[in-house]
Design a protein around this motif. Structure first.
Motif, PDB file in Angstrom:
ATOM      1  N   ILE A 217      -0.729   1.677  13.449  1.00 57.30           N
ATOM      2  CA  ILE A 217      -1.104   2.022  12.089  1.00 57.30           C
ATOM      3  C   ILE A 217      -1.423   3.509  12.090  1.00 57.30           C
ATOM      4  N   ARG A 218      -1.008   4.192  11.050  1.00 57.97           N
ATOM      5  CA  ARG A 218      -1.252   5.633  10.992  1.00 57.97           C
ATOM      6  C   ARG A 218      -1.501   6.067   9.558  1.00 57.97           C
ATOM      7  N   MET A 219      -2.123   7.238   9.450  1.00 60.20           N
ATOM      8  CA  MET A 219      -2.367   7.853   8.154  1.00 60.20           C
ATOM      9  C   MET A 219      -1.685   9.211   8.159  1.00 60.20           C
ATOM     10  N   ASP A 220      -0.894   9.472   7.130  1.00 63.57           N
ATOM     11  CA  ASP A 220      -0.121  10.700   7.030  1.00 63.57           C
ATOM     12  C   ASP A 220      -0.775  11.624   6.003  1.00 63.57           C
ATOM     13  N   ALA A 221      -1.360  12.711   6.468  1.00 66.66           N
ATOM     14  CA  ALA A 221      -2.088  13.637   5.602  1.00 66.66           C
ATOM     15  C   ALA A 221      -1.183  14.278   4.556  1.00 66.66           C
ATOM     16  N   GLU A 222       0.065  14.547   4.900  1.00 68.38           N
ATOM     17  CA  GLU A 222       0.990  15.147   3.929  1.00 68.38           C
ATOM     18  C   GLU A 222       1.262  14.191   2.774  1.00 68.38           C
ATOM     19  N   ARG A 223       1.464  12.917   3.094  1.00 72.54           N
ATOM     20  CA  ARG A 223       1.683  11.939   2.022  1.00 72.54           C
ATOM     21  C   ARG A 223       0.419  11.754   1.193  1.00 72.54           C
ATOM     22  N   LEU A 224      -0.745  11.829   1.834  1.00 74.37           N
ATOM     23  CA  LEU A 224      -2.010  11.741   1.112  1.00 74.37           C
ATOM     24  C   LEU A 224      -2.125  12.897   0.124  1.00 74.37           C
ATOM     25  N   ALA A 225      -1.787  14.107   0.562  1.00 74.92           N
ATOM     26  CA  ALA A 225      -1.844  15.290  -0.302  1.00 74.92           C
ATOM     27  C   ALA A 225      -0.872  15.182  -1.466  1.00 74.92           C
TER      28      ALA A 225
END
Length: 91
Positions: free
Chosen positions: A37-45
């Motif tokens: 599982i991961r979190m993508d900061a660019e997609r969050l932005a």
């Protein structure tokens, strides 16, 4: 490696899937499934679904992926897809 190894705590119904996500990943590993599982900061932005779950191998004939705006949303979709693929995830 299969089966319960005695590490599963009793589930607190007041708490969500976020609290057991790492235990789910560990259980999948014990079944021979590679999972992350991961979190993508660019997609969050970009205000896009930033959380991604991916799994493959073991008893999964095909890999699976789920995306969500929150860990809860992502893992809820992931569990549904894993169960549809025939894995009875104990949550």
């Amino acid at each position: 490696m299969t089966g319960n190894r005695g590490r599963w705590p009793k589930i607190d119904e007041e708490r969500g899937i976020e609290d057991v996500t790492l235990l789910i990943l560990e259980w999948l590993g014990e079944q021979g499934v590679n999972a992350t599982i991961r979190m993508d900061a660019e997609r969050l932005a970009d205000n896009a679904p930033a959380w991604t779950f991916a799994a493959s191998g073991g008893p999964l004939a095909l890999g699976t992926r789920a995306d969500g705006r929150t860990v809860r949303q992502c893992m809820s979709v992931a569990l549904t897809r894993l169960r549809d693929a025939g894995l009875s995830v104990p949550f």
